[in-house]
Design an enzyme around this catalytic site. Sequence first.
Site, short mmCIF file in Angstrom:
data_model
loop_
_atom_site.label_atom_id
_atom_site.label_comp_id
_atom_site.label_asym_id
_atom_site.label_seq_id
_atom_site.Cartn_x
_atom_site.Cartn_y
_atom_site.Cartn_z
N SER A 1 0.82 -1.23 0.00
CA SER A 1 0.00 0.00 0.00
C SER A 1 0.85 1.27 0.00
O SER A 1 0.32 2.37 -0.22
CB SER A 1 -0.94 0.01 1.21
N CYS B 1 -15.06 -4.69 19.00
CA CYS B 1 -16.22 -3.91 18.57
C CYS B 1 -17.50 -4.31 19.30
O CYS B 1 -18.30 -3.45 19.70
CB CYS B 1 -16.41 -4.03 17.06
N GLN C 1 -23.48 -10.28 13.85
CA GLN C 1 -22.37 -9.46 13.38
C GLN C 1 -22.27 -9.42 11.86
O GLN C 1 -22.29 -10.46 11.19
CB GLN C 1 -21.06 -9.97 14.01
N HIS D 1 -23.33 -4.06 13.54
CA HIS D 1 -23.61 -5.23 14.38
C HIS D 1 -24.85 -4.99 15.24
O HIS D 1 -25.13 -3.86 15.65
CB HIS D 1 -22.44 -5.51 15.33
#
Length: 338
Positions: free
Chosen positions: A39, A130, A157, A243
């Site tokens: 990247s 999360c 999720q 979620h």
Amino acid sequence: MKIAIVGASGAVGQEFLRVLSEQEFPSIDELRLFGSKRSAGTSYTFQGREWTVRELTDNPDDFKDIDFAFVSAGAGVSRRYADIITSGGAIMIDNSSAFRMDADVPLVVPEVNGDDALDAPRGIIANPNCTTIQMLVALAPIHRISPVKRVRVATYQAASGAGAAAMEELREQHRSIAAGEKPVAEKFRHQLAYNLIPHIDVFTDNDYTKEEMKMNLETKKIMHAPSLEVSATCVRVPVMRAHSEAIWLETERPVSVEEARKAFYAAPGIVVIDNPAEAEYPMPAVAAGKDPVFVGRIRKDLTSPDGLTFWCVGDQIKKGAALNAVQIAQYIIKARAK
């Protein structure tokens, strides 16, 4: 203010850029983006300027004078480069699982235990999983009324929790099925389209997955409640983003639905959508791309006199990752300004 983002080209790295633009954050004089060799050289626009991704190396000068480094490149990268990232005094806010359970690394959800971020002896603050973040934003207002002693949670999720490639796999599976072809499953253990997979992360010795055990262990650490009982079942669902969680909790004394609803309305970071008569409740389609945790379906648990149950939905890339990390930095900045 000088900011670094490690893992800048990933889904959470890109969300960091969006969140930093949206939030009331001090003016950023310099932005350093880091990523893999693949990247490196990619450019992104932020606040009207082009910033180029650098390859992450062992050179500590790359992080010289950095105030906050937001890191989301996986646990292995976090462990390898933590000393380099923090060597110049930067506070590393890490989105991986690398340091979450280390005793000398605070694990922080600002709405719940923000002051823990002010004591980071290694210069590292961990961003929780999360699903844990979302649940604890919702649990905290009830916990302040009467301490929570037991939590049972089932998560639903979205594909985005497994990354951009997983989202594309779900799209491709739907296209394949519509074309009468056999769907290919590579990012998930099984076909996700038109299916549910009760398996997120690897299974541990007790037959709970690591994802489920994260919710157990992280909740106890964040809430400073080692005796709190938490049991989770985590399920991957064919939703693209955001979620959902069904939560059953028990408190030390009974908390009425009216008390709970009032606490949710007053709590930072929560939006209440709770009008069953009009079929109004949180859904991923509502929460995707949004900052708050949405709470609804608030009711008494029919199995326990001390119990409540509710439904909550949140965008796990925003509040479940990038937004929570940025809010940690904001909390520290405000505390230093006092």
